[in-house]
Enzyme design. Structure first.
Site, PDB file in Angstrom:
ATOM      1  N   GLY A  77       0.819  -1.206   0.000  1.00 32.83           N
ATOM      2  CA  GLY A  77       0.000   0.000   0.000  1.00 32.83           C
ATOM      3  C   GLY A  77       0.851   1.252   0.000  1.00 32.83           C
ATOM      4  O   GLY A  77       2.069   1.196  -0.149  1.00 32.83           O
ATOM      5  N   GLY A  78       0.190   2.406   0.182  1.00 33.36           N
ATOM      6  CA  GLY A  78       0.908   3.679   0.192  1.00 33.36           C
ATOM      7  C   GLY A  78       0.120   4.809  -0.441  1.00 33.36           C
ATOM      8  O   GLY A  78       0.705   5.754  -0.973  1.00 33.36           O
ATOM      9  N   ALA A  79      -1.224   4.719  -0.398  1.00 32.61           N
ATOM     10  CA  ALA A  79      -2.098   5.794  -0.892  1.00 32.61           C
ATOM     11  C   ALA A  79      -1.859   6.111  -2.361  1.00 32.61           C
ATOM     12  O   ALA A  79      -2.083   7.242  -2.793  1.00 32.61           O
ATOM     13  CB  ALA A  79      -1.935   7.059  -0.032  1.00 32.61           C
ATOM     14  N   SER A 112      -4.242  -2.316   1.554  1.00 30.78           N
ATOM     15  CA  SER A 112      -4.684  -0.933   1.385  1.00 30.78           C
ATOM     16  C   SER A 112      -4.770  -0.582  -0.102  1.00 30.78           C
ATOM     17  O   SER A 112      -5.489  -1.241  -0.845  1.00 30.78           O
ATOM     18  CB  SER A 112      -3.743   0.004   2.147  1.00 30.78           C
ATOM     19  OG  SER A 112      -4.271   1.304   2.225  1.00 30.78           O
ATOM     20  N   ASP A 138     -11.232   0.449  11.338  1.00 27.34           N
ATOM     21  CA  ASP A 138     -10.408   1.059  10.297  1.00 27.34           C
ATOM     22  C   ASP A 138     -11.063   2.365   9.857  1.00 27.34           C
ATOM     23  O   ASP A 138     -12.145   2.357   9.274  1.00 27.34           O
ATOM     24  CB  ASP A 138     -10.279   0.095   9.113  1.00 27.34           C
ATOM     25  CG  ASP A 138      -9.260   0.551   8.083  1.00 27.34           C
ATOM     26  OD1 ASP A 138      -9.025   1.767   7.991  1.00 27.34           O
ATOM     27  OD2 ASP A 138      -8.700  -0.309   7.386  1.00 27.34           O
ATOM     28  N   HIS A 140      -6.516   0.368  10.725  1.00 28.15           N
ATOM     29  CA  HIS A 140      -5.881   0.168   9.422  1.00 28.15           C
ATOM     30  C   HIS A 140      -4.472  -0.394   9.550  1.00 28.15           C
ATOM     31  O   HIS A 140      -4.024  -1.163   8.702  1.00 28.15           O
ATOM     32  CB  HIS A 140      -5.842   1.507   8.675  1.00 28.15           C
ATOM     33  CG  HIS A 140      -5.577   1.389   7.212  1.00 28.15           C
ATOM     34  ND1 HIS A 140      -6.479   0.845   6.321  1.00 28.15           N
ATOM     35  CD2 HIS A 140      -4.486   1.748   6.459  1.00 28.15           C
ATOM     36  CE1 HIS A 140      -5.980   0.875   5.101  1.00 28.15           C
ATOM     37  NE2 HIS A 140      -4.779   1.421   5.161  1.00 28.15           N
TER      38      HIS A 140
END
Length: 474
Positions: free
Chosen positions: A209-211, A281, A383, A415
């Site tokens: 993940g990592g937006a 994510s 979350d 989360h």
């Protein structure tokens, strides 16, 4: 700025390398996004800014030979005037040769250690650059100043665990870093190998993940360490982020990485018949998009594919979001402003195309959706970054389309609890046990080993974990 590349004097050497940094730059220009003014109405301080980023590639580390050229003593011959000195000359030559080999070994060892330190420094630079990039695009308003301070406190409290994970990542001989799976920048993956490689192992292809902005393969280090201890190989796939690319290219990178795992993992000791895909994510969203896109291609006529969804035993989604139309306003309220998010997703009209939950409801591709592998979605009920309803609704949609799917919810988990705090706490990890049970289902020997597996040791004191959870900006 003048180029720092040296001219190639040997024409044949141009074809010796499969990667040309100049052509790669030309082939992948950084996109520029003019953000719409509607973001200003939502309190977006960046709504009227032009986002433009030059291509920033990871610098390739130079590789020096392990052993330098050794001096030759073959030309040394005994003097005719001293016939009785031949034995002593041979001893001197033997002694000189042994000293040379010893010095070459020491030099090679020092070079190897130097490369490890250089790799660690390079990775640290990349992580710092990604963090600064995130701040640059999210702005410096009051909301993000407070979130940045919270992130700093959160990271500091978990630092004892991060140090241990970093040491394992850089110095463990069970980690193979930077394996190339494609010709584009960031087309790399890390392999985490079990200690016992006497037989082919099941493999998890993991998308971090990592937006969609700061995703990086090293984020999967803790999961890779956990699963490798259970005789499961993990391939953490890196991919290009926004603003270098948008969601379409992220999905392509992930798909190419999965293809590499399916077609080449046997060369590293993995079992190509037991490949699983997992994402966390934003990585869970990207992985789901890649699987749906691949299934649709396989149902089309004349589509050439390098891998098949039939090669995937199951898909695991961890804390993912699958209906972007429902999440865009939620992300805006959390600080990922609407204008930036729409830029990542290639505009509002593309939200449906990149929403796996909505795509799976399309009756026109019902047959393609039914080809998807069994799907298990993990999510915490506390979350706040991505509500757990995202996983529940997606699982229900897949079941209606004929896919074997289920969602597993963990009461009170946030989360980051499932991905960071719980593994660092040590002892029994419910999500990990559920994941391993699915992968080892039907393997009685592996299940027997799991039943007697020792609990993982604690990495961070409980008081620091609780404080980290309290200040977490996620």
């Amino acid at each position: 700025m003048p180029s720092s590349l040296l001219p190639i004097t040997n024409p044949s050497s141009r074809h010796a390398s499969s990667f040309d940094p100049i052509s790669s730059l030309d082939a992948s220009p950084a996109p520029a996004f003019f953000l719409s003014k509607d973001g200003a109405a939502h309190g977006d301080p960046m709504a009227n800014l032009l986002i433009s980023s030059p291509f920033d590639d990871e610098k390739a580390a130079s590789v020096r030979p392990l052993l330098s050229g050794a001096p030759s003593y073959a030309s040394t011959v005994p003097s005719a005037s001293a016939p009785s000195g031949g034995f002593y000359q041979q001893r001197r030559r033997r002694s000189a040769s042994e000293n040379s080999l010893s010095s070459m070994y020491d030099e090679g060892r020092h070079q190897s250690q130097g490369r490890e330190v250089g790799d660690a420094a390079s990775e640290t630079f990349v992580l710092t650059r990604l963090s600064m990039k995130l701040l640059g695009y999210l702005g410096v308003g009051y909301r993000w100043i407070t979130r940045f301070l919270a992130l700093g406190c959160y990271s500091l409290l978990l630092m004892p665990g991060f140090v241990q994970i970093g040491y394992y990542y850089f110095f463990s001989n069970q980690v193979r870093r930077g394996i190339v799976y494609g010709d584009l920048p960031r087309n790399r993956l890390d392999l985490y190998l079990p200690k016992n490689m006497d037989e082919p192992k099941p493999v998890v292809a993991f998308i971090t993940g990592g937006a969609w902005i700061i995703g990086y393969k090293a984020w999967g280090s803790l999961l890779g360490q956990q699963l490798s201890e259970r005789d499961i190989m993990v391939a953490c796939i890196d991919y290009r982020n926004f603003p270098q690319v948008t969601i379409g290219d992220m999905v392509k990178d992930a798909s190419q990485g999965i293809s590499f795992v399916c077609n080449h993992i046997a060369e590293y000791g993995g079992d190509p018949n037991r490949v699983y895909v997992m994402g966390q994510s934003a990585g869970a969203h990207i992985a789901a998009c890649a699987l749906l896109e691949q299934a649709t291609k396989e149902c089309g006529e004349g589509e050439s594919t390098s891998w098949s969804v039939s090669q995937i035993k199951a898909y695991f989604g961890l804390s993912g979001g699958y209906n972007l139309s429902e999440l865009v306003d939620h992300f805006h309220s959390r600080g990922l402003y609407r204008s930036i998010f729409l830029g990542i997703m290639e505009g509002e009209p593309s939200l449906r195309r990149y929403s796996p939950d909505l795509v799976a409801q399309d009756l026109n591709i019902r047959i393609a959706v039914s080809r998807l592998p069994p799907t298990i979605l993990f999510h915490g009920t506390a979350d706040y970054s991505i509500p757990s309803d995202a996983s529940k609704n997606f699982a229900e949609t897949l079941r209606r389309a004929g896919v074997k799917a289920e969602s597993i919810l963990y009461e009170g988990k946030t989360h980051t609890d499932l991905f960071l705090q719980d593994p660092m706490r040590g002892g029994k990890d419910d999500m990990l046990e559920d994941l391993v049970a699915y992968i080892h289902a039907g393997d009685t020997e592996a299940l027997a080993k799991d039943a007697v597996a020792p609990p993982r040791r604690r990495m961070v004191p409980e008081c620091m974990l609780k404080l980290a959870r309290a200040v977490s900006p996620f």
